[in-house]
Design a protein around this motif. Structure first.
Motif, mmCIF file in Angstrom:
data_model
loop_
_atom_site.group_PDB
_atom_site.id
_atom_site.type_symbol
_atom_site.label_atom_id
_atom_site.label_comp_id
_atom_site.label_asym_id
_atom_site.label_seq_id
_atom_site.Cartn_x
_atom_site.Cartn_y
_atom_site.Cartn_z
ATOM 1 N N ALA A 376 -33.528 16.742 -70.949
ATOM 2 C CA ALA A 376 -32.583 16.723 -69.831
ATOM 3 C C ALA A 376 -32.875 17.887 -68.891
ATOM 4 C CB ALA A 376 -31.153 16.823 -70.346
ATOM 5 N N ILE A 377 -32.940 17.570 -67.614
ATOM 6 C CA ILE A 377 -33.042 18.593 -66.580
ATOM 7 C C ILE A 377 -31.633 18.896 -66.095
ATOM 8 C CG2 ILE A 377 -33.824 19.063 -64.227
ATOM 9 C CD1 ILE A 377 -36.096 19.229 -66.090
ATOM 10 N N ARG A 804 -26.544 16.359 -73.899
ATOM 11 C CA ARG A 804 -27.770 16.524 -73.108
ATOM 12 C C ARG A 804 -27.953 17.980 -72.686
ATOM 13 N NH1 ARG A 804 -26.112 11.247 -71.314
ATOM 14 N NH2 ARG A 804 -24.765 12.139 -69.714
ATOM 15 N N LEU A 805 -26.848 18.640 -72.381
ATOM 16 C CA LEU A 805 -26.933 20.048 -71.999
ATOM 17 C C LEU A 805 -27.255 20.947 -73.189
ATOM 18 C CD1 LEU A 805 -23.803 20.248 -69.658
ATOM 19 C CD2 LEU A 805 -26.162 20.643 -68.944
ATOM 20 N N ALA A 811 -27.019 27.026 -70.734
ATOM 21 C CA ALA A 811 -26.536 26.106 -69.704
ATOM 22 C C ALA A 811 -25.315 25.341 -70.187
ATOM 23 C CB ALA A 811 -27.650 25.139 -69.317
ATOM 24 N N LEU A 812 -25.323 24.937 -71.444
ATOM 25 C CA LEU A 812 -24.166 24.255 -72.023
ATOM 26 C C LEU A 812 -22.927 25.137 -71.956
ATOM 27 C CD1 LEU A 812 -22.740 22.095 -73.809
ATOM 28 C CD2 LEU A 812 -23.749 23.247 -75.794
ATOM 29 N N ALA A 847 -23.157 20.670 -79.245
ATOM 30 C CA ALA A 847 -22.267 20.340 -78.129
ATOM 31 C C ALA A 847 -20.811 20.372 -78.572
ATOM 32 C CB ALA A 847 -22.623 18.963 -77.573
ATOM 33 N N ARG A 848 -20.541 19.781 -79.710
ATOM 34 C CA ARG A 848 -19.161 19.757 -80.206
ATOM 35 C C ARG A 848 -18.668 21.161 -80.523
ATOM 36 N NH1 ARG A 848 -19.015 14.584 -84.368
ATOM 37 N NH2 ARG A 848 -19.180 12.952 -82.779
ATOM 38 N N ASN A 849 -19.525 21.935 -81.153
ATOM 39 C CA ASN A 849 -19.125 23.300 -81.488
ATOM 40 C C ASN A 849 -18.834 24.109 -80.231
ATOM 41 O OD1 ASN A 849 -19.472 22.639 -84.142
ATOM 42 N ND2 ASN A 849 -21.317 23.849 -84.455
#
Length: 864
Positions: A376-377, A804-805, A811-812, A847-849
């Protein structure tokens, strides 16, 4: 004399002469040894002895042939006999020494000739496989009659020379044995045994036997050849030695490279190739491996432009590898239109999303076989000509809506605060469902409230109405039916931007409020029965709805007497007089019913006055205002509202309560005064008051002392809106808020869910009054479930964008910082969470964390 006579005389004369000569010894020859046995090609020296002769020389002969020949052997002048290469027939020859002086004299030896001793020096090959095989025996001493044996089994061999035999045989028994060569009589003999192994059939094993791989990758195959001397193989792809561009190529050592594009396959079938490894020793033996080929893994290296407009149709270019026919492009979760593609880049167009935290992702997905998504960009989303920054927009929406959503942030940036506020003033009011008469279920209306909060256009009105519902409290604890609560909440929505004193009049005449605080059917005093008017509503109108307990300065601080004590704002006598002034009201008359002095319960419309039940005596209100005797109930209600309108406490009282509900628990006195002044200047205009609250500079300041614990309903809604959740009509969101101590419209009492004066760690923090340890745990549990999209089938949070991040933890985290905390996350918090995120390697878990850690943090739970 005759001739005969003459001859006879000559013979007699000769004999006579001889008899007269001296007597000599006889010549003799002897040969040693007199006999000998030897093998062909061997040599033997014979010795000759001559006696009785002057000349001792002899001539050597073999079988009467001077010097012999190749058939019977040769003998030198010195008696060296060389046996022939082949045993003659017969196999006995004579070697003779004849006197040179007297050739009539000789001696001879008998030589018996034998076949040679066979010797094996090598077998080629000495390792063979069952079946038909050919072997070359190298050595010496071989004759045409030589017999070859494998173990005890004689085989038919071909004589090539005395140094080579050959044979071809079919044998089905694997074993280790020896090969010998035996020559027959004369001189029968057996050679040395030479190791010989008949092995099972040649085997070829190719690894892996099946494999799935992508175009653009390579795969090293390994092989083993068993029961063979030659351990090498030849490779082919789909029967083509070394492969080709259509099916892929393979090197001599087994490195397979797929073709540039998938090979043809039958309709519905997956593309496959068969790789064969064939034994060089036995080309009939091979093993195969079936490779299933998939589309390549797409990889994005760059996107142009580097930023996109949110919610706009845009064309962009993606630099990539792994493009195939059928490649699709996604912006966030939105599928783009691929305009055209090449092996190195793709042109696409899409309606861009609003993103999350000011960013979105661009990914490329290749179709089956082997459907796969690229890296992912991360692409910034930047509105054109923004009026404010996304951080300012998010912070403003935190207090002016049910929390910033990706869409609302962008729209506010584009419009600016002034335009947004003007639109909010005229936005259509989100509806509540029609109450079901005599129904006890408020659930449909509560569900509608949450749905309106999630998606309704009138966000500021909704927040204001909810704030007013926590000041002008009615509660489902006593009035919990939909036909009681829905009309009251509709009224608050309707008047949320109206005049506060007009609203107070509507609240006073609300049948729901009349039922809740006992003003409905509150009749004048009856001394004979010892009955006095109920003071409940009159007291709360003063204490909780308008004035408060103590006299206030315009900045909300208490006025103090000469001793430094707060000055009460009203007396018990005032309460009694307000209660008397508000007597004589009953439920509105049901359609088709006959009005009564005491109407049965009905909650549609305002209460109606019943003159005979109204106290018409003189009353003294606040600040000494007098209501003359003989006034009607409506007249006295107008007088009560006007009396409150004139009271200086109302502006700071209302200002402080609304600031606490919308912005912070402990505003500065200056903030309160600015809002109270605007309230006063506009005669209680709630629209102007709301604008003053949400646009005040202090509301936008970031200071820990100004924090506000998100009350449960706001926590639920703001977290879901920030993550752009979708909620269906049958949701159960109020259950989560209830677990945190705040069930919608069910405050424990008229004092709301919490006191406006409650303090936590020395700071006014009303919401902390219900934040018990169990509630705090439930708050965190809600965030945990939401961050895993586990709130049930009626609430859907698209965590795929976060996943995706997640490939870029920084970035996430920054996206969540912007989405949930308007960029206010502290450096220490970032460092701590990044450490935790880096420990997770699975993108979904990461992501969830991330969502959980940010949402459960004190920096999010307490609004900065």
């Amino acid at each position: 004399m005759s001739s005969t006579q003459r001859l006879r005389c000559a013979f007699t004369a000769a004999l006579f002469a001889l008899s007269l000569a001296p007597v000599q010894a006889a010549v003799t020859v002897s040969v040693s040894p007199s006999s000998h046995t030897m093998r062909v090609n061997a040599t033997k020296t014979f010795y000759a002895s001559v006696s009785g002769a002057t000349n001792k020389s002899v001539t050597w002969l073999v079988n009467g042939i001077a010097g012999g020949n190749a058939t019977v052997g040769t003998v030198s002048t010195t008696g060296l006999y060389t046996a022939p290469a082949v045993v003659p027939s017969p196999n006995v020859v004579t070697v003779r020494a004849r006197s040179v002086e007297n050739t009539a004299v000789f001696a001879q030896a008998s030589v018996t000739l034998q076949h040679p001793e066979p010797t094996i020096t090598s077998l080629t090959p000495y390792l063979v496989n069952v079946g038909t095989f050919s072997v070359v025996i190298a050595g010496r001493g071989f004759i045409p009659r030589s017999v070859v044996k494998i173990g005890d089994v004689a085989v038919t061999a071909t004589y090539v020379s005395d140094t080579e035999l050959r044979f071809t045989r079919t044998d089905s028994t694997a074993r280790e044995t020896a090969i010998t060569v035996s020559n027959p009589d004369p001189g029968a003999d057996v050679s040395n045994g030479k190791y010989f192994k008949i092995m099972p059939p040649v085997t070829v094993s190719l690894y892996p036997s099946t494999y799935t791989m992508r175009i653009g990758a390579t795969k090293q195959l390994t092989y083993s050849v068993g029961n063979a001397v030659d351990k090498t193989v030849t490779f082919s792809v789909n029967g083509i030695a070394g492969g080709n561009a259509t099916y892929g190529t393979i090197t001599a050592d087994g490195l397979y490279t797929p073709p540039a594009v998938l090979p043809p396959a039958a309709s519905g079938a997956v593309p496959q190739v068969t790789i064969a490894a064939t034994s060089k020793q036995n080309p009939a033996i091979k093993d195969t491996s079936v490779f299933t080929l998939q589309n390549p893994l797409p990889v994005i290296t760059k996107m142009t432009p580097g930023a996109l407009l949110p919610d706009a149709q845009q064309t962009f270019r993606i630099e990539m590898t792994g493009y195939v026919s059928g490649t699709s492009v996604y912006v966030g979760s939105t599928k783009a239109t691929v305009l055209f593609g090449t092996p190195t880049y793709v042109m696409a167009a899409a309606k861009t999303p609003y993103g999350l935290g000011g960013v979105t992702t661009v990914t490329v997905r290749n179709p089956d076989p082997g459907a796969a998504t690229s890296n992912a960009i991360v692409v910034p989303l930047r509105p054109s000509n923004p009026q404010i920054t996304p951080e300012v927009a998010a912070r403003f929406l935190q207090r002016a809506s049910w929390g910033p959503s990706p869409q609302s942030i962008v729209q506010l940036q584009q419009k600016g605060i002034t335009t947004w506020l003007n639109e909010q003033r005229t936005a259509a009011i989100s509806p509540l469902p029609e109450p079901v008469v005599d129904s006890s279920s408020i659930t449909p209306a509560q569900r509608a409230f949450y749905l309106n909060a999630m998606t309704g256009p009138d966000q500021l009105r909704q927040r204001m109405a909810f704030a007013l519902s926590q000041i002008l409290v009615v509660s489902g604890v006593k009035t919990g039916s939909s036909h009681q609560l829905v009309p009251y909440m509709r009224m608050l929505n309707q008047h949320a931007f109206g005049n506060y004193f007009t609203l107070l009049r509507e609240v006073t005449l609300s049948p729901t409020m009349g039922r809740f605080l006992d003003m409905v059917n509150n009749v004048k005093a009856n001394p004979a029965k010892g009955l006095e008017p109920n003071e409940n509503y009159g007291r709360e109108l003063l204490q909780l709805f308008a004035v408060g307990l103590n006299l206030l300065n315009m900045d909300g601080t208490n006025k103090l007497d000469s001793t430094g004590k707060p000055i009460p704002a009203y007396t018990e006598e005032n309460v009694k007089h307000f209660a008397r002034a508000l007597t004589g009201w009953t439920y509105p008359t049901k359609p088709g019913a006959t009005p009564r002095a005491i109407n049965p319960a009905y909650y549609v419309g305002p209460m109606i006055a019943v003159d005979e039940n109204h106290d018409k005596t003189q009353k003294t209100l606040l600040n000494g205002a007098i209501i003359p005797a003989g006034r009607t109930a409506p007249e006295e209600l107008d007088a009560v509202i006007d009396n409150l309108r004139q009271h200086p406490n109302v502006p700071p009282f209302v200002a402080l309560r609304l600031i606490q509900r919308l912005v912070m628990g402990q505003p500065s006195p200056a903030y309160v005064q600015r809002v109270a002044t605007r309230f006063q200047q506009t005669g209680g205009d709630l629209w102007e008051t709301t604008k003053a609250i949400v646009t005040d500079p202090e509301a936008d300041a970031v200071a820990v002392s100004q924090g506000k614990l998100r009350e449960p309903i706001l926590l639920v809604l703001s977290f879901l809106r920030a993550l752009d959740a979708e909620v269906t009509a049958e949701h159960g969101l109020n259950g989560y808020a209830n677990n945190m101590g705040q069930s919608l419209w069910f405050a424990p009492s008229v004092f709301n869910y919490f006191s406006p004066f409650f303090r936590a760690n020395g700071v006014v923090a009303p919401e902390y009054q219900i934040n018990t340890p169990s509630v705090a745990l439930n708050r965190v549990n809600f965030i945990y479930r939401a961050s895993r999209n586990s709130l049930g089938s009626t609430v859907s949070i698209d965590l795929e964008e976060l996943e995706r991040l997640a490939a870029d933890p920084a970035a996430l985290l920054e996206a969540l910082n912007q989405a949930l905390m308007h960029g206010a996350m502290s450096p220490a918090m970032k460092t701590s969470i990044l450490t935790a995120l880096n420990a997770a390697t699975d993108m979904r878990t990461r992501a969830r964390n991330a969502a959980y850690l940010v949402g459960s943090s004190s920096q999010y739970q307490v609004e900065p």
